[in-house]
Scaffold this motif. Structure first.
Motif, mmCIF file in Angstrom:
data_model
loop_
_atom_site.group_PDB
_atom_site.id
_atom_site.type_symbol
_atom_site.label_atom_id
_atom_site.label_comp_id
_atom_site.label_asym_id
_atom_site.label_seq_id
_atom_site.Cartn_x
_atom_site.Cartn_y
_atom_site.Cartn_z
ATOM 1 N N LYS A 1 -65.632 44.104 -43.258
ATOM 2 C CA LYS A 1 -66.330 43.571 -44.420
ATOM 3 C C LYS A 1 -66.369 44.643 -45.508
ATOM 4 O O LYS A 1 -66.289 45.835 -45.224
ATOM 5 C CB LYS A 1 -67.742 43.153 -44.033
ATOM 6 C CG LYS A 1 -67.772 41.971 -43.085
ATOM 7 C CD LYS A 1 -69.213 41.602 -42.796
ATOM 8 C CE LYS A 1 -69.407 40.327 -42.083
ATOM 9 N NZ LYS A 1 -68.748 39.960 -40.969
ATOM 10 N N TYR A 2 -66.510 44.188 -46.760
ATOM 11 C CA TYR A 2 -66.534 45.127 -47.882
ATOM 12 C C TYR A 2 -67.611 46.189 -47.687
ATOM 13 O O TYR A 2 -67.392 47.367 -47.955
ATOM 14 C CB TYR A 2 -66.786 44.393 -49.199
ATOM 15 C CG TYR A 2 -65.677 43.465 -49.647
ATOM 16 C CD1 TYR A 2 -64.427 43.474 -49.058
ATOM 17 C CD2 TYR A 2 -65.886 42.573 -50.693
ATOM 18 C CE1 TYR A 2 -63.418 42.632 -49.472
ATOM 19 C CE2 TYR A 2 -64.874 41.723 -51.128
ATOM 20 C CZ TYR A 2 -63.646 41.761 -50.508
ATOM 21 O OH TYR A 2 -62.648 40.924 -50.932
ATOM 22 N N VAL B 1 -59.701 46.124 -44.932
ATOM 23 C CA VAL B 1 -60.097 44.731 -45.197
ATOM 24 C C VAL B 1 -59.110 43.739 -44.578
ATOM 25 O O VAL B 1 -59.514 42.770 -43.935
ATOM 26 C CB VAL B 1 -60.249 44.494 -46.719
ATOM 27 C CG1 VAL B 1 -60.427 43.017 -47.029
ATOM 28 C CG2 VAL B 1 -61.425 45.294 -47.273
ATOM 29 N N VAL C 1 -65.243 49.298 -53.892
ATOM 30 C CA VAL C 1 -64.339 48.704 -52.908
ATOM 31 C C VAL C 1 -63.662 47.473 -53.509
ATOM 32 O O VAL C 1 -62.437 47.316 -53.435
ATOM 33 C CB VAL C 1 -65.097 48.327 -51.605
ATOM 34 C CG1 VAL C 1 -64.225 47.476 -50.685
ATOM 35 C CG2 VAL C 1 -65.580 49.571 -50.888
ATOM 36 N N LYS C 2 -64.454 46.607 -54.115
ATOM 37 C CA LYS C 2 -63.901 45.366 -54.694
ATOM 38 C C LYS C 2 -62.891 45.678 -55.805
ATOM 39 O O LYS C 2 -61.833 45.066 -55.887
ATOM 40 C CB LYS C 2 -65.034 44.490 -55.247
ATOM 41 C CG LYS C 2 -65.902 43.880 -54.172
ATOM 42 C CD LYS C 2 -67.044 43.085 -54.804
ATOM 43 C CE LYS C 2 -67.987 42.529 -53.773
ATOM 44 N NZ LYS C 2 -69.100 41.788 -54.388
ATOM 45 N N ILE D 1 -58.756 51.023 -48.124
ATOM 46 C CA ILE D 1 -59.498 49.778 -48.356
ATOM 47 C C ILE D 1 -58.646 48.573 -47.981
ATOM 48 O O ILE D 1 -59.103 47.673 -47.266
ATOM 49 C CB ILE D 1 -59.983 49.694 -49.824
ATOM 50 C CG1 ILE D 1 -61.088 50.728 -50.061
ATOM 51 C CG2 ILE D 1 -60.463 48.285 -50.154
ATOM 52 C CD1 ILE D 1 -61.470 50.921 -51.509
ATOM 53 N N ILE E 1 -70.022 49.165 -52.945
ATOM 54 C CA ILE E 1 -69.282 47.941 -52.632
ATOM 55 C C ILE E 1 -68.480 47.472 -53.849
ATOM 56 O O ILE E 1 -67.379 46.929 -53.715
ATOM 57 C CB ILE E 1 -70.231 46.832 -52.102
ATOM 58 C CG1 ILE E 1 -69.424 45.690 -51.472
ATOM 59 C CG2 ILE E 1 -71.144 46.330 -53.201
ATOM 60 C CD1 ILE E 1 -70.268 44.721 -50.672
#
Length: 181
Positions: A137-138, A131, A152-153, A127, A149
């Motif tokens: 993009k996420y 990024v 991912v964050k 990740i 998503i």
């Protein structure tokens, strides 16, 4: 007396042309420019030149409209060209500054960050690399890994927190990590 009468008729003719074309020219200028103030400036410049140079008395009525619209278009395009030149120069300056800063960073410093990222859990590592280094993009990363998503964050946030904590005492590394935000 004849001069005064001539001047009054000259002014009235100009005012008629202004009343007829100012609004459509303004809307036309807005189709090129973003701000209303800038469009108003263009219209004002066109009409000032039209008056100052006595152009409206020199051209035939049939071509007045064409002349005014072409003048507005050219003025707008010239403004846009100037903006692009300035924007390009600013971008080049930014690139030069970033390049100079990057050159001063030690290869060992970058290697330390890369090593720390490589030792992270696989998904977190992928990740962060996707990024920050591949500028994905996420949502793209989430689709690639088959996760949400939000995952991912969360993993990105945790990985960045780990890097900040790991290199908290090193100001130069802190700058590298801060730039990765």
């Amino acid at each position: 007396m004849e001069k005064l009468t001539n001047r009054v008729s000259k002014q009235e003719g100009f005012e008629d042309i202004y009343k007829e074309y100012a609004k459509p020219l303004f809307l036309y200028a807005l189709s090129f420019l973003v701000s209303e103030e800038e469009a108003e400036d263009v219209i004002q410049e066109v009409f000032i030149n039209f008056w100052k140079d006595d152009i409206y008395r020199q051209i035939k009525d049939e071509v007045t409209k064409t002349y005014l619209f072409r003048s507005v278009k050219n003025n707008c395009l010239n403004r846009l060209k100037k903006k692009d030149v300035l924007r390009d120069r600013l971008d080049l300056l930014r690139e030069d500054v970033v390049e100079e800063e990057m050159m001063t960073w030690n290869d060992e410093l970058i290697q330390e960050v890369e090593t720390e990222i490589a030792e992270m859990p696989e998904q977190t590592r992928v990740i962060i690399q996707s990024v920050f280094f591949r500028e994905m993009k996420y949502q793209e990363v989430a689709d690639q890994l088959g996760i949400s998503i939000n995952t991912v964050k969360t993993l990105l946030k945790n990985g960045m927190r780990h890097l900040r904590e790991r290199f908290a005492g090193r100001m130069d590394l802190f700058l590298v990590i801060a730039l990765m935000k």
